[in-house]
Design a protein around this motif. Structure first.
Motif, PDB file in Angstrom:
ATOM      1  N   ALA A   1      -8.075  -2.609  -3.874  1.00 18.61           N
ATOM      2  CA  ALA A   1      -8.163  -1.775  -2.675  1.00 18.61           C
ATOM      3  C   ALA A   1      -7.017  -0.777  -2.607  1.00 18.61           C
ATOM      4  CB  ALA A   1      -8.158  -2.643  -1.417  1.00 18.61           C
ATOM      5  N   GLY A   2      -7.361   0.437  -2.245  1.00 16.59           N
ATOM      6  CA  GLY A   2      -6.358   1.433  -1.901  1.00 16.59           C
ATOM      7  C   GLY A   2      -5.356   1.736  -2.995  1.00 16.59           C
TER       8      GLY A   2
ATOM      9  N   GLY B   1      -7.005   0.759   1.779  1.00 20.22           N
ATOM     10  CA  GLY B   1      -6.371  -0.522   1.556  1.00 20.22           C
ATOM     11  C   GLY B   1      -6.012  -1.246   2.836  1.00 20.22           C
TER      12      GLY B   1
ATOM     13  N   GLN C   1       0.822  -1.216   0.000  1.00 20.35           N
ATOM     14  CA  GLN C   1       0.000   0.000   0.000  1.00 20.35           C
ATOM     15  C   GLN C   1       0.856   1.265   0.000  1.00 20.35           C
ATOM     16  OE1 GLN C   1      -3.210   0.583  -0.399  1.00 20.35           O
ATOM     17  NE2 GLN C   1      -3.669  -1.582  -0.699  1.00 20.35           N
TER      18      GLN C   1
END
Length: 316
Positions: A110-111, A303, A77
């Motif tokens: 995600a993220g 995330g 991330q």
């Protein structure tokens, strides 16, 4: 090379705002006019964040050297990886991101990982290998293909990248000549090093986030200042870089509910938790103008599954 003649490209809109945070200040035990937010989450490129300042100089050097591909590394991330992808898109350069760990089990929707894909970066998962070794393999492969790669350092932290935050320090002095201190998340070291270069070690408090094993050495390597002269807080890492601690939860919740400002669980949340602890211990005092550097990282919140579950349950 002198800082004012260093190769540079422009990604952000400068200066970023310096905003008062009176309700947050009172919640922390400071005076209403004591706490200000330096909004480097509003730097513009690719969702914003502190890496934009570093990348202006790092990409300037890469373009000047004739690079056609940017290569960097980070955690899954990584905000730095996401913004390197955005910088490459802005400049028309290819980007390869080496992300730590295996691809298996990653939520690619995600993220920051989702944004990496949207921005067109090639992602190479390091798996069980050391990410730095994989980066070198990628660079050698690209050179063999004639791609002219430029290696962007982990976190954007190098003497070149730190120039961005030396400039931020000058911005702050023009916006708040009476500032007593700046509180910043300390990841790979370049942000704090640049601020120390301009403001001096006594006016910069860095909160270690667990990204490097020796944060003092990481900063000292980038600025002419011994590690023992730096103001560091090492107490907010908890069980490790990826963990969400109770002090960080409290810090994120307080900032959100007093000023409508959202922090992330890895960097700015830890930095705020460190500021709260510093006020409690008397290291940051009422009556002094304190600036909190909001270094961005909002996509990383989305995330982080534990943080999202906690926030979705009402952030108890």
């Amino acid at each position: 090379m002198a800082e004012d003649t260093a190769p540079r490209v422009t990604f952000g809109a400068w200066p970023t705002p310096l905003e008062p945070a009176p309700r947050l200040a009172r919640a922390l035990g400071l005076g209403a006019g004591d706490l200000w937010l330096k909004r480097d989450d509003l730097t513009g490129l690719g969702g914003g964040g502190n890496k934009v300042r570093k990348l202006e100089f790092l990409c300037g050097a890469a373009v000047a050297a004739g690079a056609r591909t940017l290569v960097t590394s980070g955690a899954p991330q990584s905000n730095h990886a996401r913004l390197t992808a955005a910088a490459g898109a802005r400049l028309g350069l290819d980007v390869v991101l080496v992300l730590a760990g295996p691809a298996a089990g990653q939520d690619l929707g995600a993220g920051n990982v989702a944004l990496d894909g949207l921005l067109g970066a090639e992602i190479v998962w390091a798996g069980e290998a050391d990410a730095a070794d994989v980066v070198q393999q990628v660079v050698e492969r690209l050179r063999g293909e004639g791609a002219e790669p430029a290696l962007i350092p982990f976190g954007g932290s190098s003497a070149t990248g730190a120039r961005g935050y030396a400039e931020c320090g000058r911005e702050l002095l023009s916006q708040a000549p009476d500032l007593a201190q700046v509180v910043t998340a300390l990841g790979s070291g370049g942000t704090m090093a640049g601020l120390v270069r301009t403001l001096g070690p006594e006016r910069v408090l860095g909160v270690h986030c667990g990204a490097v094993p020796d944060p003092g050495a990481a900063v000292a390597a980038l600025v002419p200042c011994p590690a023992e002269a730096l103001r560091l807080r090492l107490d907010q890492v908890g069980a490790g870089y990826a963990t969400l601690t109770e002090p960080v939860k409290a810090a994120i919740r307080t900032a959100a509910r007093t000023e409508g400002v959202v922090l992330d669980p890895i960097y700015t949340g830890r930095a705020m938790a460190g500021l709260i602890a510093a006020v409690t211990e008397g290291d940051v005092r009422a009556g002094d103008r304190t600036v909190f550097l909001h270094s961005g990282g909002l996509p990383g919140l989305f995330g982080n599954e534990p943080a999202m579950r906690w926030a979705g349950a009402g952030a108890p």
